[in-house]
Design an enzyme around this catalytic site. Structure first.
Site, PDB file in Angstrom:
ATOM      1  N   VAL A 160     -18.984  21.051  22.625  1.00  0.00           N
ATOM      2  CA  VAL A 160     -17.689  21.058  22.200  1.00  0.00           C
ATOM      3  C   VAL A 160     -17.150  19.286  22.240  1.00  0.00           C
ATOM      4  CG1 VAL A 160     -15.429  21.912  22.756  1.00  0.00           C
ATOM      5  CG2 VAL A 160     -17.259  23.158  23.005  1.00  0.00           C
ATOM      6  N   LYS A 161     -16.653  19.134  21.270  1.00  0.00           N
ATOM      7  CA  LYS A 161     -16.229  17.513  21.328  1.00  0.00           C
ATOM      8  C   LYS A 161     -14.699  17.469  21.724  1.00  0.00           C
ATOM      9  CE  LYS A 161     -17.576  13.656  18.587  1.00  0.00           C
ATOM     10  NZ  LYS A 161     -17.668  13.423  17.011  1.00  0.00           N
ATOM     11  N   ILE A 162     -14.437  16.889  22.649  1.00  0.00           N
ATOM     12  CA  ILE A 162     -13.168  16.858  23.079  1.00  0.00           C
ATOM     13  C   ILE A 162     -12.480  15.244  23.262  1.00  0.00           C
ATOM     14  CG2 ILE A 162     -11.616  17.232  25.231  1.00  0.00           C
ATOM     15  CD1 ILE A 162     -13.051  19.786  25.436  1.00  0.00           C
TER      16      ILE A 162
END
Ligand code: E4P
Length: 226
Positions: free
Chosen positions: A85-87
């Site tokens: 998950v890219k945040i």
């Protein structure tokens, strides 16, 4: 240093996978827009990428509030075991990363431009940290110098025992625009470089390789005719 491909284009991913060196893929909303992606097809598209590569595939959250980022992150992580998950590196993103990391969900903290941001990402439990190089160059600053500072500072400390992952974060050289960026990132100790397809192709090429190959082929013709 491992090579990730920075793209949402399935043909590019298939092509580099066939080269035998692809270690993962990073996407972002702009890269998805570039291939004409639709919101209702986004998760399916990430699933398609995960079928091509078994390496980590970064899918970016577009929510801005921590609870929404957490919910979105869980949904993205459920697409396939290799989804990361890219945040974005911001307060809400750090808070969400802490929660997702505690659930065993790997996070790639993106849009990282400074040493404090990178150290905070590492403390919050980010499995990957993505300092951007090219976008610093775009504003007339030295992206590689900033990148080197981030690598040095993160590698000065140990995070595995307190980040909830039991693993050290890996640094991804992002916003890579040239083979020079790739070379310098490797020398500076990047764990990974995420590279656009056209730049990765250029990294394979060298004029002396072409010249040498040309001479070898010509000489082989002479051997055949002897
Ligand atoms: C990284 O994960 C980003 O998707 C990417 O490297 C951004 O690159 P750009 O600055 O060329 O858009």
């Amino acid at each position: 240093m491992k090579f990730f491909l920075d793209t949402a284009d399935l043909n590019e991913i298939k092509e580099v996978e066939s080269w035998g060196l692809l270690a993962g893929v990073t996407t972002n909303p702009s890269l998805y827009a570039r291939i004409g992606g639709r919101v209702d097809d986004f998760k399916k598209h990430i699933a398609r990428i995960c079928e091509i590569t078994s390496g980590p595939v970064s899918a970016e959250c577009v929510s801005m509030k921590r609870d929404e980022i957490i919910a979105e992150g869980r949904e993205l992580a459920a697409i396939a075991p290799n989804v990361v998950v890219k945040i974005p590196t911001m307060i809400e993103g750090l808070a969400a990363t802490k929660v997702l990391a505690s659930e065993g969900i790997r996070v790639n903290m993106t849009l990282c431009f400074s040493v404090p941001q990178a150290l905070m990402a590492a403390r919050s439990g980010a499995r990957y940290i993505s300092p951007f190089i090219g976008r610093f160059d775009d504003i007339g600053e030295d992206g590689l110098e900033q990148f080197e500072q981030v690598v040095c500072s993160v590698k000065n400390y140990e995070f595995a025992s307190s980040n909830g992952l039991g693993e050290e974060p890996e640094i991804i050289a992002a916003s890579v625009r040239s083979s020079h960026h790739v070379t310098q990132a490797a020398l500076m100790g990047a764990d990974i470089a995420t590279v656009p397809f056209n730049v990765l192709k250029k990294c394979v090429e060298h004029p002396l390789t072409d010249r040498g190959l040309d001479a070898f082929m010509k000489d082989w013709e002479k051997v055949k005719n002897q």
